[in-house]
Design a protein around this motif. Structure first.
Motif, mmCIF file in Angstrom:
data_model
loop_
_atom_site.group_PDB
_atom_site.id
_atom_site.type_symbol
_atom_site.label_atom_id
_atom_site.label_comp_id
_atom_site.label_asym_id
_atom_site.label_seq_id
_atom_site.Cartn_x
_atom_site.Cartn_y
_atom_site.Cartn_z
ATOM 1 N N TYR A 15 -74.064 42.765 -34.129
ATOM 2 C CA TYR A 15 -74.125 43.322 -35.479
ATOM 3 C C TYR A 15 -74.751 44.711 -35.561
ATOM 4 C CZ TYR A 15 -78.840 41.343 -35.135
ATOM 5 O OH TYR A 15 -80.102 41.025 -34.725
ATOM 6 N N MET A 16 -75.592 45.099 -34.623
ATOM 7 C CA MET A 16 -76.173 46.440 -34.664
ATOM 8 C C MET A 16 -75.082 47.505 -34.465
ATOM 9 S SD MET A 16 -79.444 46.403 -35.226
ATOM 10 C CE MET A 16 -80.718 45.126 -35.276
ATOM 11 N N THR A 52 -91.443 49.616 -34.133
ATOM 12 C CA THR A 52 -91.446 50.963 -33.560
ATOM 13 C C THR A 52 -91.467 50.890 -32.038
ATOM 14 O OG1 THR A 52 -92.629 51.837 -35.475
ATOM 15 C CG2 THR A 52 -92.685 53.156 -33.471
ATOM 16 N N GLU A 53 -92.249 49.979 -31.495
ATOM 17 C CA GLU A 53 -92.318 49.855 -30.039
ATOM 18 C C GLU A 53 -91.057 49.212 -29.461
ATOM 19 O OE1 GLU A 53 -97.069 49.495 -29.449
ATOM 20 O OE2 GLU A 53 -96.038 48.635 -31.157
ATOM 21 N N VAL A 54 -90.431 48.326 -30.225
ATOM 22 C CA VAL A 54 -89.129 47.790 -29.810
ATOM 23 C C VAL A 54 -88.120 48.935 -29.698
ATOM 24 C CG1 VAL A 54 -87.215 46.291 -30.491
ATOM 25 C CG2 VAL A 54 -89.577 45.530 -30.844
ATOM 26 N N ALA A 55 -88.134 49.814 -30.697
ATOM 27 C CA ALA A 55 -87.218 50.954 -30.701
ATOM 28 C C ALA A 55 -87.540 51.934 -29.581
ATOM 29 C CB ALA A 55 -87.272 51.661 -32.050
ATOM 30 N N ALA A 56 -88.834 52.168 -29.333
ATOM 31 C CA ALA A 56 -89.226 53.086 -28.258
ATOM 32 C C ALA A 56 -88.761 52.567 -26.906
ATOM 33 C CB ALA A 56 -90.741 53.279 -28.270
ATOM 34 N N ALA A 57 -88.896 51.271 -26.698
ATOM 35 C CA ALA A 57 -88.443 50.675 -25.439
ATOM 36 C C ALA A 57 -86.941 50.836 -25.269
ATOM 37 C CB ALA A 57 -88.830 49.189 -25.395
ATOM 38 N N ALA A 58 -86.200 50.598 -26.348
ATOM 39 C CA ALA A 58 -84.742 50.744 -26.291
ATOM 40 C C ALA A 58 -84.346 52.195 -26.049
ATOM 41 C CB ALA A 58 -84.123 50.240 -27.593
ATOM 42 N N ALA A 59 -85.031 53.112 -26.720
ATOM 43 C CA ALA A 59 -84.685 54.534 -26.593
ATOM 44 C C ALA A 59 -84.948 55.045 -25.187
ATOM 45 C CB ALA A 59 -85.476 55.354 -27.616
ATOM 46 N N LYS A 87 -85.038 53.390 -22.395
ATOM 47 C CA LYS A 87 -84.064 52.798 -21.473
ATOM 48 C C LYS A 87 -82.706 53.484 -21.595
ATOM 49 C CE LYS A 87 -84.324 49.437 -19.269
ATOM 50 N NZ LYS A 87 -84.548 49.280 -17.812
ATOM 51 N N ALA A 88 -82.277 53.733 -22.831
ATOM 52 C CA ALA A 88 -80.975 54.367 -23.047
ATOM 53 C C ALA A 88 -80.961 55.798 -22.514
ATOM 54 C CB ALA A 88 -80.627 54.347 -24.533
ATOM 55 N N ILE A 89 -82.035 56.530 -22.762
ATOM 56 C CA ILE A 89 -82.121 57.923 -22.296
ATOM 57 C C ILE A 89 -82.135 57.972 -20.772
ATOM 58 C CG2 ILE A 89 -83.659 59.932 -22.204
ATOM 59 C CD1 ILE A 89 -84.401 59.204 -25.176
ATOM 60 N N GLU A 90 -82.833 57.043 -20.142
ATOM 61 C CA GLU A 90 -82.851 57.022 -18.685
ATOM 62 C C GLU A 90 -81.488 56.644 -18.110
ATOM 63 O OE1 GLU A 90 -86.284 54.893 -17.155
ATOM 64 O OE2 GLU A 90 -87.401 56.789 -17.304
ATOM 65 N N ASP A 91 -80.719 55.841 -18.844
ATOM 66 C CA ASP A 91 -79.355 55.533 -18.417
ATOM 67 C C ASP A 91 -78.472 56.777 -18.414
ATOM 68 O OD1 ASP A 91 -79.933 52.907 -18.009
ATOM 69 O OD2 ASP A 91 -78.750 52.127 -19.686
ATOM 70 N N MET A 92 -78.871 57.796 -19.166
ATOM 71 C CA MET A 92 -78.133 59.058 -19.199
ATOM 72 C C MET A 92 -78.604 60.017 -18.099
ATOM 73 S SD MET A 92 -76.095 58.373 -21.686
ATOM 74 C CE MET A 92 -75.258 59.930 -22.008
ATOM 75 N N GLY A 93 -79.498 59.538 -17.231
ATOM 76 C CA GLY A 93 -79.934 60.331 -16.096
ATOM 77 C C GLY A 93 -81.157 61.190 -16.328
ATOM 78 N N LEU A 113 -78.189 52.879 -26.839
ATOM 79 C CA LEU A 113 -79.402 52.651 -27.616
ATOM 80 C C LEU A 113 -79.274 51.407 -28.481
ATOM 81 C CD1 LEU A 113 -82.133 53.424 -28.811
ATOM 82 C CD2 LEU A 113 -80.987 55.129 -30.205
ATOM 83 N N LEU A 114 -78.157 51.276 -29.184
ATOM 84 C CA LEU A 114 -77.958 50.120 -30.049
ATOM 85 C C LEU A 114 -77.849 48.831 -29.246
ATOM 86 C CD1 LEU A 114 -75.460 51.688 -32.612
ATOM 87 C CD2 LEU A 114 -77.848 51.091 -33.035
ATOM 88 N N ASN A 115 -77.225 48.900 -28.072
ATOM 89 C CA ASN A 115 -77.122 47.712 -27.220
ATOM 90 C C ASN A 115 -78.503 47.227 -26.786
ATOM 91 O OD1 ASN A 115 -74.314 47.807 -27.366
ATOM 92 N ND2 ASN A 115 -74.090 48.923 -25.434
ATOM 93 N N TYR A 116 -79.325 48.140 -26.299
ATOM 94 C CA TYR A 116 -80.686 47.770 -25.894
ATOM 95 C C TYR A 116 -81.497 47.281 -27.094
ATOM 96 C CZ TYR A 116 -80.570 49.661 -21.103
ATOM 97 O OH TYR A 116 -80.310 49.879 -19.773
#
Length: 329
Positions: free
Chosen positions: A77-78, A152-159, A161-167, A245-248
């Motif tokens: 749903y996200m 906020t910390e849930v979002a920070a963790a997701a962000a 992880k997503a940014i690191e997936d972009m190298g 980001l949304l997946n994480y």
């Protein structure tokens, strides 16, 4: 109609789709189809047209529409309902209005440009067109309002992880900034509307400096802010980062809200923290105190030890945190 035609072309597996078949499926004339194809091309899509074969998409632009972001989504749903704008005053302002009207949880308001973007403590946020990710999620968590700050910390963790997936190697500056090379890359703003014992909705705003150039930042911000492009020397595909980001986020958010387990997010926040073990400044309303950042506890609070050896767990809404001599260091 334009979106329906684009959807048909996107789902053709790069095969040609005839104008006649599109016309029959949508109940419009072939002349109308041609008009919409022209509009789609003007939005940056490269569409090949061949007589007696029809149309096919050869290349898609990096737009943050539902059609483009949706290709990379694995969520339930996200982001499954994306409200897309070329220009908007603030995605958080629009998201609040939509949330008050009852839109579904997981709805994302996203824009190519914000004219009145804002960050934490009322600060402005630079949001140039087609260069960043300016988005707000509408959430309706069934949790105690006292626990909302932990999103906020849930979002920070997701962000991170997503940014690191972009190298890009990234860190978290507790509680709401993502940092690369000691400079701010992403900011998170969490706003709640609710009652003493009930959350009505939460707006989670996120701004990510994806493809900004150095000159996009005001001169006074260039020592404290950066972008993925500045750090890597190349543009990233923004729609891929949004989908990641949304997946994480859905994964970590469901663990927290449904299962009551935030440890997965906090573990990432601790591991990727740029503050833990460092001397910092704790900036309150009336004073600035020196401390050492020790840990992030199970409630998402920053545990610090002041010069008088007193230890304290700080809520994110109470103070600002800075390095001893600047933003981080």
């Amino acid at each position: 109609m334009k979106e329906k035609i684009l959807h048909i072309l996107k789902n053709s597996s790069e095969e040609f789709v005839s104008g006649e078949s599109i016309s029959k499926e949508l109940g419009v004339t072939r002349a109308a189809i041609w008009k919409y194809i022209k509009q789609i091309r003007e939005e940056g899509y490269e569409i090949e047209s061949v007589s007696r074969k029809g149309y096919r998409i050869v290349n898609s632009p990096d737009r943050l529409t539902a059609e483009e972001v949706g290709e990379g989504l694995k969520t339930k749903y996200m982001g499954r309902n994306i409200m897309y704008f070329e220009t908007i005053d603030s995605t958080n302002i629009k998201a609040k209005k939509l949330a008050a009207e009852g839109v579904l949880e997981g709805t994302v308001v996203i824009a190519e440009e914000q004219t009145e973007g804002k960050g934490r403590l009322g600060r402005s946020w630079i949001s140039p067109k087609n260069k960043g990710i300016w988005m707000s999620l509408i959430l309706r968590p069934d949790i105690n309002p006292m626990k909302v700050s932990m999103i906020t910390e849930v979002a920070a963790a997701a962000a991170v992880k997503a940014i690191e997936d972009m190298g890009v190697k990234a860190y978290i500056k507790w509680p709401n900034d993502i940092v690369v090379e000691n400079k701010k890359l992403c900011g998170i703003l969490t706003e709640m509307t609710g009652e003493v014992d009930k959350v009505n909705y939460v707006i989670l705003g996120m701004g990510i400096n994806a493809n900004l150039d150095l000159e996009d930042f005001q001169s006074e911000l260039r020592d404290e802010a950066t972008s993925i492009k500045i750090e890597t020397g190349k543009n990233i595909v923004r729609k891929e980062l949004v989908a990641k980001l949304l997946n994480y986020f859905e994964n970590f958010y469901e663990s927290f809200v449904i299962k009551g387990d935030i440890e997965k997010s906090l573990e990432i926040c601790r591991e990727k923290s740029i503050l833990l073990g460092k001397e910092i400044q704790v900036i309150g309303r009336n004073e600035v105190k020196k401390a050492r950042a020790l840990d992030i506890d199970n409630e998402g609070r920053l545990v610090v030890r002041f010069d008088d050896e007193k230890e304290e767990a700080i809520f994110s809404g109470e103070v600002s945190i800075r390095g001893m001599y600047g933003y981080v260091e």
